[in-house]
Design an enzyme around this catalytic site. Structure first.
Site, PDB file in Angstrom:
ATOM      1  N   CYS A 122       0.836  -1.192   0.000  1.00 37.91           N
ATOM      2  CA  CYS A 122       0.000   0.000   0.000  1.00 37.91           C
ATOM      3  C   CYS A 122       0.876   1.249   0.000  1.00 37.91           C
ATOM      4  O   CYS A 122       1.929   1.278   0.645  1.00 37.91           O
ATOM      5  CB  CYS A 122      -0.919   0.013   1.223  1.00 37.91           C
ATOM      6  N   CYS A 150      23.178 -25.815 -21.298  1.00 36.77           N
ATOM      7  CA  CYS A 150      21.994 -25.045 -20.908  1.00 36.77           C
ATOM      8  C   CYS A 150      20.800 -25.764 -21.530  1.00 36.77           C
ATOM      9  O   CYS A 150      20.804 -26.033 -22.735  1.00 36.77           O
ATOM     10  CB  CYS A 150      22.083 -23.608 -21.409  1.00 36.77           C
TER      11      CYS A 150
END
Length: 742
Positions: free
Chosen positions: A144, A371
């Site tokens: 907030c 990878c």
């Protein structure tokens, strides 16, 4: 309010298999049309008998005495009130859903934003004050703009009790409304109220509408979280073990849990190791580029060494080659690349393109550093995917940078190709669609990222044209809708690290960390992506690249420091755990600068590592990294990164540690440095060699493979596709083959 559906969790309140009931028309209607039955999908809920919602009295009647808000708002519209509802063992005078209906009806009658503001300010004035003892960090609501404190309790009858306060009167008005709706409600009623149900209140305010609506969402989410915890506590259920985390403040770092301790061990490296590395780098003029996902030990030493040798840089894959060029310009004669092989290939090729062919480039292993994404693109299946792309002109192949130079070269000769990263892929795709009419885009190889991009674009179709224009000025809702059918993505490529953020991890985040700031890489599976996107919409999350994640955390920390208020910021790290070294360094720099200012607030930052239960390793001793371990069933269960397979994680979600990146050890780096420059023969397997092979069209792999990268560089600089690439897209051969790229 649409009173056709009210959702609530089952009496068991199980987070993993919640049941919901709906407020549905009675299948055996009585003469009274206001009667409804509460029904589970599998049958009626035993404790609820029936609910009678009736229209309120005419507007000149007195307002309901049930409302503690005492609104002066006898509206000309309708509102709901509820008759007595049978509830066992106690009775509730009014269901939260009916209260919400009355509130929605009231706000709908206030057409002018200023009137809604006045009403919120009125409700703020009647909110009971919060005791000072409850205004503590543990009761703060994150996300907030204002400070919000929320106290949640369960009374002796099992009803939820809420109290709140805020330093913003408008925010206090929001809290007052929510508390009037939910205070005294049964837990299942609290959990039944969803953030989407609040949208009908139409209380977005000019200039701050998005942040104000976030207040509703963030406060309600905290209500849900703490309600679930109190229900579990009342039922005698053991509290779930939290994920491991690192807590950072101006004075130091505290590790919670064994995995966090393993990460923290190397944040303060041995001075002798740092000195040894700095001396050899200086002596031999060696620059170092390393990826964020590097091993914590290596990153700890490199981060410390940066203070004495400026030619060390830790970043995402996009910047590594750029920094290598800068280091070469500054006089570095060698570049050590700490990453996977395609990163070293990119550095070698870009240095050659920049005219620094004499600068040596070295990997950190004499074995292949693979990878899973790069491997997925180096397959016949991926080439078949591109063959299909070449048969659908005009076509553009957008390839993730996490692929080999060879893949980029072969792809570019099949289909005009541009590389992308997780931070620029959305803009690349939107610009390409805007720049080339009737374009077909083929993205690959990351399947999760492709699916997430499609989902993101699908969500854009629900936005206004003005909101879309902020993302890309040449698009609107119609253009986004039309391009979806022209976007394709590869279906069989994943990053083994981000694949780990599966159902179990997402479920636990939802249960225990729904009010935390949530970060997620764009490569994560859809379930995690959706969770992070929802957090992003509330202002409490980020979805993007490793650099986007780092920037988001820094921004939130700086905001708290600027407001000079005590804060505890909790971030869930939804990417490879190696990121923590750079995060800690950045956060400590910010906190250290603030500490030097007099009267600065106390801000702590907690980095949470999602770890699957299947990553726990049994041991009979807590001697190894186990001081904070939990005892379960007679066993000590610390989280040990790195099990038999070397991945250290399970497919259900785990410690998110890439085994390939961990092949870049500190000992390998020192070995390479010590053998340079006169013992290169020892390092022949470590050198990132040039591609001397040719493409099927007889061109140099190195030259052709660099073109998609250079296309991206042009886009980064100008925000447009280069003219040469556009020409290749528009003038492909009729058989689908790309024209010559020479």
């Amino acid at each position: 309010m649409d009173s056709a559906t009210i959702r609530a969790s089952s009496s068991s309140l199980s987070s993993s298999s919640s049941s919901f009931f709906s407020l549905l028309p009675n299948p055996n209607p009585s003469p009274n049309p206001g009667l409804f039955s509460l029904r589970f999908p599998g049958g009626d809920l035993p404790v609820f008998k029936s609910i009678r919602c009736i229209q309120s009295p005419p507007p000149d009647s007195a307002p309901s005495s049930q409302s503690p808000l005492k609104p002066n708002s006898r509206s000309p519209g309708f509102s709901f009130s509820c008759s007595a509802v049978s509830f066992s063992p106690s009775r509730t005078s009014e269901l939260a859903s009916c209260k919400l209906g009355r509130l929605i009806s009231e706000f709908r009658t206030l057409e002018e934003p200023v009137d809604r503001v006045k009403r919120l300010l009125h409700y703020a004035s009647v909110l009971p004050p919060l005791e000072e003892s409850a205004r503590v960090a543990g009761n703060r609501v994150m996300g907030c703009t204002a400070q919000v404190w929320l106290e949640v309790k369960m009374d002796g009858e099992g009803r939820m009790r809420f109290a709140a306060d805020s330093d913003s009167e408008i925010t206090k008005g929001f809290c007052s409304c929510l508390i009037w709706v939910l205070d005294g409600a049964a837990p299942e009623e609290v959990l039944a109220l969803k953030t989407d149900d609040l949208a009908a209140l139409n209380v977005g305010l000019p200039g701050a509408g998005h942040s104000r609506v976030n207040t509703w969402h963030n406060v309600l989410i905290v209500m849900h979280k703490r309600t679930k915890a109190l229900v579990a506590e009342r039922a005698g259920k053991p509290r779930a073990d939290p994920f491991p985390s690192l807590v950072i403040n101006a004075d130091g770092i505290h590790a919670k849990g064994s995995y966090a301790e393993a990460q923290a061990r190397f944040l303060f490296p041995e001075e002798l190791k740092v000195k040894e590395l700095v001396n050899v780098l200086k002596e031999k003029k060696i620059g170092v580029v390393a990826h964020f996902y590097m091993d914590p030990e290596v990153q700890g030493v490199l981060t410390a060494a940066q203070k004495e040798w400026p030619h060390i840089y830790i970043s995402d894959s996009l910047i590594m080659a750029d920094m290598a060029v800068k280091m070469a310009k500054a006089g570095c004669q060698f570049i050590a690349v700490l990453g996977v092989d395609f990163m070293a290939e990119n550095v070698r090729a870009i240095l050659d393109q920049a005219g620094f062919g004499e600068v040596g480039v070295y990997r950190m292993s004499n074995e292949r550093i693979g990878c899973s994404l790069a491997d997925a693109a180096a397959t016949p299946a991926y080439m078949n995917y591109l063959e299909a792309a070449s048969a659908s002109p005009p076509a553009l192949h957008v390839v993730y940078i996490n692929t080999s130079l060879e893949t980029k070269a072969y792809a570019h000769e099949l289909v005009p190709t541009i590389t992308c990263t997780s931070s620029n892929v959305v803009q690349t795709i939107l610009q390409a669609f805007a720049q080339v009419p009737n374009l077909n885009i083929w993205y690959g190889p990351d399947t999760y990222m492709g699916a997430n991009i499609r989902e993101l674009l699908q969500q854009m179709t629900t936005m206004t044209d003005e909101e879309i224009a902020v993302i890309h000025p040449q698009h609107n809702r119609d253009s986004i809708k039309s391009l979806l059918s022209h976007l394709h993505y590869y279906q069989d490529g994943t990053c083994i690290v981000h694949h780990l953020f599966g159902h179990e991890v997402v479920e636990k985040i939802n249960e225990m960390y729904c009010d935390a700031f949530l970060t997620a890489h764009l490569e994560v599976p859809g379930e995690m992506f959706s969770l992070a996107m929802e957090a992003k919409r509330r202002g409490t999350g980020v979805v993007g690249s490793t650099q986007n994640i780092l920037d988001f955390i820094k921004q939130r920390v700086q905001e708290s420091l600027d407001k000079n208020r005590n804060d505890h910021l909790q971030f869930v790290l939804g990417t490879e755990s190696g990121m923590v070294t750079s995060i800690v360094a950045a956060v400590r720099t910010l906190l250290g600068s603030a500490k030097s200012s007099s009267g600065s607030a106390d801000v702590t930052v907690e980095i949470v590592f999602p770890v699957s239960s299947e990553s726990l390793t049994k041991t009979s001793s807590n001697s190894y990294l186990g001081r904070n371990s939990a005892e379960m069933g007679g066993f000590i269960l610390p989280v040990i990164p790195g099990v038999a397979s070397g991945e250290g994680c399970s497919i259900h979600g785990g410690c998110a540690s890439c085994p390939y990146m961990k092949m870049n050890s500190l000992s390998s780096l020192l070995k390479v440095c010590h053998h340079l420059p006169h013992e290169k023969e020892v390092l022949s397997d470590y050198e990132a060699g040039r591609f001397h092979l040719q493409t099927p069209n007889g061109n140099s792999i190195a030259d052709v493979g660099c073109e998609p990268i250079l296309n991206m560089r042009h886009f980064q600089a100008t925000k447009e596709l280069p003219e040469k690439l556009v020409s290749q897209i528009l003038h492909s051969h009729s058989n689908g083959r790309s024209t010559s790229i020479s």
